[in-house]
Design a protein around this motif. Structure first.
Motif, PDB file in Angstrom:
ATOM      1  N   ASP A 273       6.011   2.274  -8.081  1.00  0.00           N
ATOM      2  CA  ASP A 273       5.771   0.892  -7.790  1.00  0.00           C
ATOM      3  C   ASP A 273       5.086   0.921  -6.330  1.00  0.00           C
ATOM      4  O   ASP A 273       6.013   1.044  -5.273  1.00  0.00           O
ATOM      5  CB  ASP A 273       6.845  -0.008  -7.873  1.00  0.00           C
ATOM      6  CG  ASP A 273       6.704  -1.394  -7.322  1.00  0.00           C
ATOM      7  OD1 ASP A 273       5.998  -1.722  -6.925  1.00  0.00           O
ATOM      8  OD2 ASP A 273       7.646  -2.248  -8.056  1.00  0.00           O
ATOM      9  N   TYR A 274       3.922   0.821  -6.081  1.00  0.00           N
ATOM     10  CA  TYR A 274       3.390   1.053  -4.672  1.00  0.00           C
ATOM     11  C   TYR A 274       3.870  -0.158  -3.670  1.00  0.00           C
ATOM     12  O   TYR A 274       4.142  -0.038  -2.481  1.00  0.00           O
ATOM     13  CB  TYR A 274       1.587   0.725  -4.573  1.00  0.00           C
ATOM     14  CG  TYR A 274       1.104   1.979  -5.268  1.00  0.00           C
ATOM     15  CD1 TYR A 274       0.957   3.232  -4.393  1.00  0.00           C
ATOM     16  CD2 TYR A 274       0.820   1.973  -6.522  1.00  0.00           C
ATOM     17  CE1 TYR A 274       0.468   4.113  -4.938  1.00  0.00           C
ATOM     18  CE2 TYR A 274       0.214   3.354  -7.224  1.00  0.00           C
ATOM     19  CZ  TYR A 274      -0.044   4.373  -6.344  1.00  0.00           C
ATOM     20  OH  TYR A 274      -0.722   5.286  -6.914  1.00  0.00           O
TER      21      TYR A 274
ATOM     22  N   ILE B  12      -1.776   4.244   4.632  1.00  0.00           N
ATOM     23  CA  ILE B  12      -2.111   5.505   4.332  1.00  0.00           C
ATOM     24  C   ILE B  12      -1.397   5.993   3.340  1.00  0.00           C
ATOM     25  O   ILE B  12      -1.788   6.960   2.485  1.00  0.00           O
ATOM     26  CB  ILE B  12      -2.319   6.160   5.602  1.00  0.00           C
ATOM     27  CG1 ILE B  12      -3.410   5.765   6.408  1.00  0.00           C
ATOM     28  CG2 ILE B  12      -2.542   7.769   5.159  1.00  0.00           C
ATOM     29  CD1 ILE B  12      -3.450   6.382   7.815  1.00  0.00           C
ATOM     30  N   CYS B  13      -0.025   6.032   3.341  1.00  0.00           N
ATOM     31  CA  CYS B  13       1.058   6.620   2.635  1.00  0.00           C
ATOM     32  C   CYS B  13       0.569   6.184   0.967  1.00  0.00           C
ATOM     33  O   CYS B  13       0.771   7.255   0.235  1.00  0.00           O
ATOM     34  CB  CYS B  13       2.386   6.182   2.658  1.00  0.00           C
ATOM     35  SG  CYS B  13       3.078   6.741   4.461  1.00  0.00           S
ATOM     36  N   ASN B  14       0.231   4.917   0.866  1.00  0.00           N
ATOM     37  CA  ASN B  14       0.047   4.540  -0.514  1.00  0.00           C
ATOM     38  C   ASN B  14      -1.390   5.055  -1.039  1.00  0.00           C
ATOM     39  O   ASN B  14      -1.439   5.619  -1.947  1.00  0.00           O
ATOM     40  CB  ASN B  14      -0.038   2.963  -0.685  1.00  0.00           C
ATOM     41  CG  ASN B  14       1.361   2.454  -0.803  1.00  0.00           C
ATOM     42  OD1 ASN B  14       2.229   3.105  -0.864  1.00  0.00           O
ATOM     43  ND2 ASN B  14       1.374   1.132  -0.935  1.00  0.00           N
TER      44      ASN B  14
ATOM     45  N   ILE C  79       1.551  -1.304  -9.891  1.00  0.00           N
ATOM     46  CA  ILE C  79       2.725  -0.412 -10.555  1.00  0.00           C
ATOM     47  C   ILE C  79       1.731   0.631 -11.505  1.00  0.00           C
ATOM     48  O   ILE C  79       1.121   0.255 -12.361  1.00  0.00           O
ATOM     49  CB  ILE C  79       3.522  -1.212 -11.184  1.00  0.00           C
ATOM     50  CG1 ILE C  79       4.181  -1.864 -10.400  1.00  0.00           C
ATOM     51  CG2 ILE C  79       4.419  -0.215 -12.047  1.00  0.00           C
ATOM     52  CD1 ILE C  79       5.355  -3.231 -11.154  1.00  0.00           C
ATOM     53  N   ASP C  80       1.813   1.959 -11.315  1.00  0.00           N
ATOM     54  CA  ASP C  80       1.246   2.937 -12.086  1.00  0.00           C
ATOM     55  C   ASP C  80       2.180   3.652 -12.634  1.00  0.00           C
ATOM     56  O   ASP C  80       3.105   4.497 -11.943  1.00  0.00           O
ATOM     57  CB  ASP C  80      -0.118   3.607 -11.426  1.00  0.00           C
ATOM     58  CG  ASP C  80       0.462   4.794 -10.633  1.00  0.00           C
ATOM     59  OD1 ASP C  80       1.202   5.639 -11.157  1.00  0.00           O
ATOM     60  OD2 ASP C  80      -0.211   4.771  -9.426  1.00  0.00           O
TER      61      ASP C  80
ATOM     62  N   SER D 244      -2.279  11.439  -7.230  1.00  0.00           N
ATOM     63  CA  SER D 244      -1.694  11.112  -8.550  1.00  0.00           C
ATOM     64  C   SER D 244      -3.134  11.323  -9.696  1.00  0.00           C
ATOM     65  O   SER D 244      -4.194  11.558  -9.505  1.00  0.00           O
ATOM     66  CB  SER D 244      -1.433   9.507  -8.765  1.00  0.00           C
ATOM     67  OG  SER D 244      -2.569   8.541  -8.814  1.00  0.00           O
ATOM     68  N   SER D 245      -2.721  11.144 -10.795  1.00  0.00           N
ATOM     69  CA  SER D 245      -3.682  11.443 -12.094  1.00  0.00           C
ATOM     70  C   SER D 245      -4.414   9.979 -12.257  1.00  0.00           C
ATOM     71  O   SER D 245      -5.134  10.200 -13.443  1.00  0.00           O
ATOM     72  CB  SER D 245      -3.149  12.169 -13.109  1.00  0.00           C
ATOM     73  OG  SER D 245      -2.158  11.584 -13.640  1.00  0.00           O
ATOM     74  N   VAL D 246      -3.790   8.882 -11.899  1.00  0.00           N
ATOM     75  CA  VAL D 246      -4.549   7.683 -12.412  1.00  0.00           C
ATOM     76  C   VAL D 246      -6.040   7.442 -11.846  1.00  0.00           C
ATOM     77  O   VAL D 246      -6.401   8.030 -10.828  1.00  0.00           O
ATOM     78  CB  VAL D 246      -3.639   6.498 -11.882  1.00  0.00           C
ATOM     79  CG1 VAL D 246      -2.230   6.542 -12.587  1.00  0.00           C
ATOM     80  CG2 VAL D 246      -3.555   6.266 -10.278  1.00  0.00           C
ATOM     81  N   THR D 247      -6.550   6.740 -12.764  1.00  0.00           N
ATOM     82  CA  THR D 247      -8.125   6.726 -12.328  1.00  0.00           C
ATOM     83  C   THR D 247      -8.410   5.364 -11.794  1.00  0.00           C
ATOM     84  O   THR D 247      -9.546   4.990 -11.385  1.00  0.00           O
ATOM     85  CB  THR D 247      -9.103   6.787 -13.358  1.00  0.00           C
ATOM     86  OG1 THR D 247      -8.543   5.910 -14.594  1.00  0.00           O
ATOM     87  CG2 THR D 247      -8.672   8.221 -14.032  1.00  0.00           C
TER      88      THR D 247
END
Length: 67
Positions: free
Chosen positions: A25-26, A3-5, A20-21, A12-15
């Motif tokens: 690093d997830y 759930i944390c990830n 790794i974004d 975040s703003s990634v789509t």
């Protein structure tokens, strides 16, 4: 993962998902969480982890035993 990830990704703003974004690093994040629970750093952390896991177990067992 966790759930944390998922929460971190949602905030975040990634789509799209990638392990790794940018500079995050997830996989490392997930491993840090696991390590904390396996080897809490110090007596206070050990007590907190023990209480948290006991609470979580009660929540899960209550949910599973509820109709």
């Amino acid at each position: 993962m966790t759930i944390c990830n998922n929460l971190r990704f949602a905030l975040s703003s990634v789509t799209s998902w990638c392990s790794i974004d940018g500079d995050f690093d997830y996989t490392l994040f997930w491993q840090s969480i696991v390590d904390f629970f396996k080897r809490p750093p110090g007596r206070t952390a050990q007590q907190r982890v023990k209480r948290l896991l006991a609470w979580w177990t009660r929540c899960i067992l209550y949910t599973l035993s509820s109709p």
